[in-house]
Design an enzyme around this catalytic site. Structure first.
Site: not given
Ligand code: UGA
Length: 436
Positions: A149, A259, A262
């Site tokens: 992440r 967003g 990924c």
């Molecule tokens: C995501 C996955 O979580 C990783 O496991 C994966 O390795 C990565 O994509 C990838 O494919 O490389 P990441 O994009 O860093 O990781 O971010 P996340 O923590 O998953 O968050 C993604 C989005 O979801 C953010 O915009 C965050 O604000 C949003 N989010 C997250 C929510 O709106 N609500 C939540 O409860 C959690």
């Protein structure tokens, strides 16, 4: 062990530095000269907590180097492919140009017995298509997806939840899986699950994981939409269902949605690939997951418009956050910047602040006003929109202090991250997402 990492973006640069930090000798290779120069000088080219430290240590130790010359990969026992797979310009499918270019560039430098480990997120079937080309050199291809992440990338790389290695069946595949186990020896000895499987499963594990996470977020955001028309509160609902261990509270954060580089493109690429495979209906729900997610961006903007009496024209709006999530300077497909740009398009005077992402935001959207200092950014705002839940806004922004800076007392909490009671008590009209 000697390793090469092709592609030094968020994934590759962290992987290279992390592998050097656990004792390997690593060369990172990228075509972007400016990025390579920065990395070679030991300066992290993007914000990622902990990266600067392991990068400097790696360069100082002599175990970590960076170059634009792919010939430097020669002599490494394992070559990681960590290039991007963005959404294609004209469809939902993943653009595999960089993966194919990396493999082509690497081929002349591979030796018998080398292992090529794909880390990029790819449509299922990509590895099988690459394998025969790689194997002509006597090297073996495995797929070793990455689950890091952003914001936690160093920790997730050195100490991951699980390691997945997909191989072709047979002795070469088994040997390659053993070599990768050696690469990840520090994590494996700590008890990290090490899952050896086939190439297709390994590719699918990654897209399935991201699809599940996106679905979980859109599920709770769908509940937010229902809460909005029934007077229910989605955060209490998430707390209550989250107590059920089968559901779990994590990734039930309702708000402006997901967003980044990924989740959005990965669910689209998965839909596109499933359609190619004649199984579009199996993941048709991902279209809905995407649609719910995009509706939440509109909803946050509408809340600001409504809160300002039906128009934002020539009103001062301060947007707290530009990165797609906290602890990152990544603005790819950022809901925060999407909202800021839309509000600007509706005639508002939009000021954006963010602890890490302003330089990137400035380059992409020069039409917005950027202010580094949070308090300066709040001055004279008619409304405040919180869209990235940095501690600077979530924990450290006192609503009484904020009220002393702004012109109006309207706050739209696009991440449901503020204490609504404290903000209301300080005189603010507080609007959450899916909340009373
Ligand atoms: C995501 C996955 O979580 C990783 O496991 C994966 O390795 C990565 O994509 C990838 O494919 O490389 P990441 O994009 O860093 O990781 O971010 P996340 O923590 O998953 O968050 C993604 C989005 O979801 C953010 O915009 C965050 O604000 C949003 N989010 C997250 C929510 O709106 N609500 C939540 O409860 C959690």
């Amino acid at each position: 062990m000697r390793l090469s990492v092709i592609g030094c973006g968020y994934l590759g640069a962290v992987h290279a530095a992390a592998m050097a930090s656990v004792g390997h000798e690593v060369v990172g290779i990228d075509v972007d000269e400016a990025k390579v120069r920065s990395l070679a000088e030991g300066v992290a080219p993007f914000f990622e907590p902990g990266l600067q430290e392991i990068l400097s240590e790696g360069i100082d130790s002599g175990r970590l180097s960076f170059t634009t010359d792919v010939a430097a990969a020669k002599g490494a026992q394992v070559h990681f492919i960590a290039v991007g797979t963005p959404q294609s310009k004209d469809s939902y499918a993943a653009d595999l140009t960089y993966v194919n270019a990396a493999a082509d560039a690497l081929l002349p430098h591979l030796s018998d017995g080398d292992v090529v480990a794909g880390k990029s997120t790819v449509p299922v079937g990509t590895a099988a298509a690459l394998a025969s080309r790689i194997e002509q050199t006597g090297a073996t291809l495995v797929w070793n997806p990455e689950f890091l992440r952003e914001g936690w990338a160093v920790k997730d790389t050195i100490d991951p939840d699980r390691l997945v290695v997909g191989t072709e069946s047979g002795a070469a595949g088994e040997r390659a899986a053993d070599i990768l186990r050696e690469v990840y020896h520090p994590a494996v000895t700590k008890g990290t699950p090490y899952i050896v499987t086939d190439l297709a499963t390994a590719e699918l594990v990654k897209v399935a994981a991201n699809a599940f996470l996106a679905t979980k977020i859109s599920f709770i955001n769908a509940m937010a939409e229902i809460a909005e028309v029934t007077g229910a509160d989605v955060t209490q609902l998430a707390d209550a269902i989250g107590h059920d261990e089968r559901i779990g509270r994590r990734f039930l954060g309702a708000g402006i949605g997901f967003g980044g580089g990924c989740l959005p493109k990965d669910i689209r690429a998965f839909s596109a690939r499933a359609e190619e495979l004649g199984r579009g209906e199996s993941v048709a729900f991902l279209r809905e997951v995407d649609a719910i997610n995009l509706r939440r961006r509109d909803r946050a903007i509408q809340l600001v418009i409504d809160a300002l009496g039906g128009s934002v024209f020539k009103r001062n709006i301060t947007v707290l956050g530009a990165a797609f999530k906290p602890h990152s300077d990544d603005i790819r497909d950022s809901p925060a910047l999407h909202a800021a740009v839309q509000l600007r398009g509706l005639g508002a005077w939009v000021t954006v602040t963010d602890p890490a992402a302003l330089d990137n935001a400035r380059r992409l959207h020069p039409q917005l006003n950027y202010v580094d200092d949070r308090d300066e950014a709040l001055r004279q705002a008619d409304a405040v929109l919180v869209v990235t839940e940095w501690d600077e806004y979530r924990r450290q922004l006192d609503p009484v202090h904020a009220a002393s800076l702004t012109a109006g007392k309207v706050v739209v909490d696009g991440r449901n991250c503020l204490g609504s009671t404290a903000w209301r008590e300080a005189g603010w009209a507080y609007y959450g997402m899916g909340r009373r």
